[in-house]
Design an enzyme around this catalytic site. Structure first.
Site, PDB file in Angstrom:
ATOM      1  N   GLY A 125       0.770  -1.132   0.068  1.00 15.07           N
ATOM      2  CA  GLY A 125       0.038  -0.079   0.002  1.00 15.07           C
ATOM      3  C   GLY A 125       1.045   1.417  -0.023  1.00 15.07           C
ATOM      4  O   GLY A 125       1.996   1.313   0.589  1.00 15.07           O
ATOM      5  N   THR A 135       8.587   0.031   6.779  1.00 16.37           N
ATOM      6  CA  THR A 135       7.961   0.740   5.989  1.00 16.37           C
ATOM      7  C   THR A 135       7.737  -0.120   4.655  1.00 16.37           C
ATOM      8  O   THR A 135       7.196   0.573   3.634  1.00 16.37           O
ATOM      9  CB  THR A 135       8.767   1.935   5.654  1.00 16.37           C
ATOM     10  OG1 THR A 135       9.900   1.809   5.589  1.00 16.37           O
ATOM     11  CG2 THR A 135       8.213   3.098   6.603  1.00 16.37           C
ATOM     12  N   LYS A 147      10.344  -2.097   2.987  1.00 17.16           N
ATOM     13  CA  LYS A 147      11.422  -2.384   2.128  1.00 17.16           C
ATOM     14  C   LYS A 147      11.704  -3.665   1.834  1.00 17.16           C
ATOM     15  O   LYS A 147      11.961  -3.916   0.679  1.00 17.16           O
ATOM     16  CB  LYS A 147      13.008  -1.671   2.799  1.00 17.16           C
ATOM     17  CG  LYS A 147      12.555  -0.438   3.416  1.00 17.16           C
ATOM     18  CD  LYS A 147      14.134   0.409   3.793  1.00 17.16           C
ATOM     19  CE  LYS A 147      14.298  -0.121   5.334  1.00 17.16           C
ATOM     20  NZ  LYS A 147      12.887   0.147   6.507  1.00 17.16           N
ATOM     21  N   THR A 148      11.347  -4.802   2.758  1.00 20.03           N
ATOM     22  CA  THR A 148      11.738  -6.009   2.149  1.00 20.03           C
ATOM     23  C   THR A 148      10.763  -6.584   1.214  1.00 20.03           C
ATOM     24  O   THR A 148      10.988  -7.096   0.385  1.00 20.03           O
ATOM     25  CB  THR A 148      11.751  -6.794   3.645  1.00 20.03           C
ATOM     26  OG1 THR A 148      12.756  -6.501   4.639  1.00 20.03           O
ATOM     27  CG2 THR A 148      11.866  -8.545   3.166  1.00 20.03           C
ATOM     28  N   HIS A 208      -5.296  14.645  35.707  1.00 22.64           N
ATOM     29  CA  HIS A 208      -3.942  14.919  34.903  1.00 22.64           C
ATOM     30  C   HIS A 208      -4.590  14.927  33.546  1.00 22.64           C
ATOM     31  O   HIS A 208      -4.426  15.634  32.635  1.00 22.64           O
ATOM     32  CB  HIS A 208      -3.207  14.028  35.227  1.00 22.64           C
ATOM     33  CG  HIS A 208      -1.641  14.183  34.705  1.00 22.64           C
ATOM     34  ND1 HIS A 208      -0.831  14.752  35.069  1.00 22.64           N
ATOM     35  CD2 HIS A 208      -1.471  13.840  33.222  1.00 22.64           C
ATOM     36  CE1 HIS A 208       0.324  14.626  34.199  1.00 22.64           C
ATOM     37  NE2 HIS A 208      -0.310  14.291  33.384  1.00 22.64           N
ATOM     38  N   GLU A 209      -5.049  13.736  33.297  1.00 20.10           N
ATOM     39  CA  GLU A 209      -5.692  13.385  31.973  1.00 20.10           C
ATOM     40  C   GLU A 209      -6.550  14.272  31.406  1.00 20.10           C
ATOM     41  O   GLU A 209      -6.455  14.798  30.317  1.00 20.10           O
ATOM     42  CB  GLU A 209      -5.918  11.770  31.585  1.00 20.10           C
ATOM     43  CG  GLU A 209      -4.918  10.862  32.023  1.00 20.10           C
ATOM     44  CD  GLU A 209      -3.481  10.955  31.145  1.00 20.10           C
ATOM     45  OE1 GLU A 209      -3.582  11.709  30.255  1.00 20.10           O
ATOM     46  OE2 GLU A 209      -2.556  10.833  32.010  1.00 20.10           O
ATOM     47  N   HIS A 252      -4.890  17.653  30.395  1.00 18.81           N
ATOM     48  CA  HIS A 252      -4.427  17.551  28.992  1.00 18.81           C
ATOM     49  C   HIS A 252      -5.375  17.499  27.883  1.00 18.81           C
ATOM     50  O   HIS A 252      -5.332  18.349  27.097  1.00 18.81           O
ATOM     51  CB  HIS A 252      -3.681  16.024  28.790  1.00 18.81           C
ATOM     52  CG  HIS A 252      -2.526  16.210  29.156  1.00 18.81           C
ATOM     53  ND1 HIS A 252      -1.518  16.782  29.127  1.00 18.81           N
ATOM     54  CD2 HIS A 252      -1.907  15.015  30.193  1.00 18.81           C
ATOM     55  CE1 HIS A 252      -0.359  16.520  29.878  1.00 18.81           C
ATOM     56  NE2 HIS A 252      -0.540  15.450  30.301  1.00 18.81           N
TER      57      HIS A 252
HETATM   58  P1  ATP Z   1      12.721  -3.323   8.704  1.00 21.48           P
HETATM   59  O1  ATP Z   1      13.676  -2.026   8.195  1.00 21.48           O
HETATM   60  O2  ATP Z   1      12.646  -3.419   9.742  1.00 21.48           O
HETATM   61  O3  ATP Z   1      13.613  -4.638   7.968  1.00 21.48           O
HETATM   62  P2  ATP Z   1      11.049  -3.124   6.247  1.00 21.48           P
HETATM   63  O4  ATP Z   1      10.970  -1.817   6.132  1.00 21.48           O
HETATM   64  O5  ATP Z   1      11.884  -4.287   5.459  1.00 21.48           O
HETATM   65  O6  ATP Z   1      11.585  -3.239   7.904  1.00 21.48           O
HETATM   66  P3  ATP Z   1       9.036  -4.991   5.924  1.00 21.48           P
HETATM   67  O7  ATP Z   1       9.621  -6.255   6.380  1.00 21.48           O
HETATM   68  O8  ATP Z   1       8.789  -5.114   4.272  1.00 21.48           O
HETATM   69  O9  ATP Z   1       9.465  -3.828   6.628  1.00 21.48           O
HETATM   70  O10 ATP Z   1       7.400  -4.921   6.254  1.00 21.48           O
HETATM   71  C1  ATP Z   1       7.036  -5.823   7.660  1.00 21.48           C
HETATM   72  C2  ATP Z   1       5.608  -6.015   7.501  1.00 21.48           C
HETATM   73  O11 ATP Z   1       4.746  -4.822   7.581  1.00 21.48           O
HETATM   74  C3  ATP Z   1       5.154  -6.553   6.334  1.00 21.48           C
HETATM   75  O12 ATP Z   1       5.227  -8.072   6.287  1.00 21.48           O
HETATM   76  C4  ATP Z   1       3.863  -6.101   6.101  1.00 21.48           C
HETATM   77  O13 ATP Z   1       2.887  -7.012   6.589  1.00 21.48           O
HETATM   78  C5  ATP Z   1       3.887  -4.797   6.585  1.00 21.48           C
HETATM   79  N1  ATP Z   1       3.946  -3.756   5.646  1.00 21.48           N
HETATM   80  C6  ATP Z   1       4.951  -2.887   5.976  1.00 21.48           C
HETATM   81  N2  ATP Z   1       4.849  -1.545   4.840  1.00 21.48           N
HETATM   82  C7  ATP Z   1       3.710  -2.346   3.943  1.00 21.48           C
HETATM   83  C8  ATP Z   1       3.239  -1.597   2.975  1.00 21.48           C
HETATM   84  N3  ATP Z   1       3.360  -0.481   2.410  1.00 21.48           N
HETATM   85  N4  ATP Z   1       1.833  -2.320   2.537  1.00 21.48           N
HETATM   86  C9  ATP Z   1       1.516  -3.139   3.227  1.00 21.48           C
HETATM   87  N5  ATP Z   1       2.026  -3.791   4.047  1.00 21.48           N
HETATM   88  C10 ATP Z   1       3.329  -3.265   4.551  1.00 21.48           C
END
Ligand code: ATP
Length: 506
Positions: A78, A119, A121-122, A341-342, A345
């Site tokens: 996404g 985010t 990357k993998t 307190h809350e 805020h």
């Molecule tokens: P790190 O830097 O910790 O290795 P990363 O950036 O490689 O993290 P991913 O391993 O790709 O992150 O994402 C972890 C999980 O988060 C994914 O398995 C997925 O479920 C979810 N996720 C992260 N980003 C997205 C995205 N843009 N769309 C859908 N799912 C996402």
């Protein structure tokens, strides 16, 4: 407690090192080493005969799951539209090598994905492998780091040799994905055992330089890091990691798409508005949003419901943001103070930004005994002085409400003050204080501290006037909060009669 994971190679190296140390110690004690040498020789013989399999296994661990083309597609990711676009451009040399050659384009050898954890990357690297029908060879920078000189470099060679082998066996192309490349690609000469680090990095550079379009197999290296500043400049020069692609935290549209992806397989009740959830989850990464959707479904399961309702999502947001509920049980007097307190805020949050409070709770979670959750209207990238002053007011409000309603302060406000000072520093450092544009390093410490205190005191006075004007309503609302443990933003506004904020002098 985290148990460190060691590869088979590492364990073998540790065992050899330990054996050598024991032998040295025994030699110093005067023990005859003859039988040990015979035992060592026999072990080496056994290893050489059967060790190929162990070595292959070890290398397999490092070289990833062979011949696997990941199932992840770009559509499963996404948001991150510009990252996807840039990545796709870099992949054309695998999909259409003739055209790239005809146009005289030097193919990209490496793509670097830079961004915070979780985010995607993998996922992007996997989708790139899927898009190009390539074998995916994942490795992590930390797997190359050894104390013994030459081991890391050998592993780099193994990874690339394996990538070529796997590519040849299957579709002709492979994507080598190096996660946490900063561990292996840091500036040369900076590590304590720098010889080993430098050799490993040099070997990676050699392997990348060796990639050519003339090869019958096509290899693309994709690396990921969130510390690009740590990387050796040699890695970033053209011809190596040619393209640096930013993979940032998703903006609202992106969050909505990620939520849609992760709720596809869940029965969602009609009252769920994913757009509202996307709005309320500013600062969440894709991984947070995946966890949020999962937690919401778990809550539905716990309450034996057939579908996931908005209330489950709301509770899940708090869980992902603030952590799991804890078993801490404050005394009645403490609860009264926490509630005041809350509510303090919440009151000032509503005065500063009407309609911004989404809930107030006195449920202990993680380190917090209570919390106010705000829903930012739009993603913000720049902050004005008025905004920062408003944030300081909100931070100070809890402590001042305790002071005015309970008659004294407590230690519960320490982290609020840290936050307030952070905002005050931002005002000074951005040239928005009465000092004008200044360099913090060159400013006398006393002047800096005096200005910080002035900024805070001015906001403190304003907050005190708000709180004193609403003392009775804060008290009433805090009683209601103790009864209910959690109230929504709308309920807070009703309890504090905040439809008309002028009544308390805002
Ligand atoms: P790190 O830097 O910790 O290795 P990363 O950036 O490689 O993290 P991913 O391993 O790709 O992150 O994402 C972890 C999980 O988060 C994914 O398995 C997925 O479920 C979810 N996720 C992260 N980003 C997205 C995205 N843009 N769309 C859908 N799912 C996402």
């Amino acid at each position: 407690m985290r148990v460190p994971k060691f590869s088979v190679n590492t364990l073998i190296e540790i065992a050899v090192g330990a054996f050598a140390a024991v032998l040295t110690a025994l030699a110093l004690e005067g023990v005859s080493l003859g039988p040990f040498f015979i035992l060592g020789g026999l072990t080496a013989l056994v290893y050489l005969t059967f060790g190929g399999r162990v070595g292959a296994q070890a290398a397999g661990g490092l070289q990833g799951n062979p011949t696997s083309i990941p199932a992840v597609k770009f559509d499963d990711i996404g948001g991150q539209e510009s990252a996807k676009r840039e990545l796709c451009e870099g992949l054309e040399f695998i999909n259409d090598p003739e055209r790239v050659r005809d146009l005289g384009i030097r193919p990209l050898k490496g793509l670097l994905l830079v961004g915070p954890p979780g985010t995607g990357k993998t996922m992007l690297a996997k989708a790139a492998a899927n898009y190009t029908n390539s074998v995916f060879i994942p490795v992590s920078g930390s797997e190359f780091v050894e104390i013994y000189a030459g081991v890391g470099a050998k592993r780099v060679r193994q990874v690339f040799a394996n990538a070529r082998k796997q590519a040849k066996k299957s579709t002709g192309s492979a994507v080598v994905f190096i996660d946490e490349i900063d561990v292996l690609g840091g500036h040369r000469g900076k590590h304590s055992s720098h010889l080993e680090y430098d050799q490993t990095l040099n070997q990676l550079l050699v392997e990348m330089d060796g990639i050519s379009t003339a090869d019958d197999t096509r290899i693309l290296v994709i690396a990921a890091t969130n510390r690009v500043d740590l990387l050796d400049p040699a890695l970033l020069r053209p011809g190596r990691f040619d393209r640096i692609i930013r993979v940032d935290l998703p903006e609202k549209e992106g969050r909505l798409k990620i939520l849609q992806i992760h709720t596809r397989n869940k029965p969602i009740a009609e009252d769920v508005d994913l757009e509202v959830i996307a709005q309320e989850t500013y600062g969440f990464s894709g991984a947070h949003l995946e966890s949020l959707a999962n937690e919401a479904a778990i809550l539905a399961l716990r309450s034996s419901e057939d579908s996931v309702r908005m209330a489950h999502f709301r509770e899940a947001i708090e869980k992902v943001m603030m952590g799991e509920k804890t078993d801490r049980q404050p005394s009645r007097a403490e609860l009264e103070r926490i509630a005041v307190h809350e509510i303090g805020h919440g009151l000032v949050g509503e005065i500063v930004r009407p309609g911004s409070v989404s809930s107030v709770a006195i449920t202990p979670r993680s380190n917090a005994l209570g919390y106010v959750r705000n829903a930012p209207r739009d993603d913000m990238y720049l902050y004005t002085k008025e905004h920062l002053e408003g944030q300081i007011k909100i931070c100070l409000a809890g402590c001042i409400a305790e002071d005015v309603v309970c008659g004294s302060r407590s230690t519960g406000a320490a982290s609020d003050f840290e936050q307030a000072f952070k905002f005050a520093r931002q005002i000074i450092d951005s040239g928005m204080s009465e000092l004008g544009i200044v360099s913090r390093d060159d400013l006398p410490r006393a002047t800096y501290n005096r200005t910080l205190t002035q900024i805070i005191s001015k906001q403190e006075d304003i907050v005190r006037s708000y709180v004193e004007g609403a003392k009775n309503r804060i008290f009433e609302a805090s009683r209601e909060l103790i009864k209910r443990e959690r109230i929504s933003g709308d309920e807070l506004r009703r309890l504090l009669a905040l439809q008309d904020t002028e009544c308390i002098g805002a």
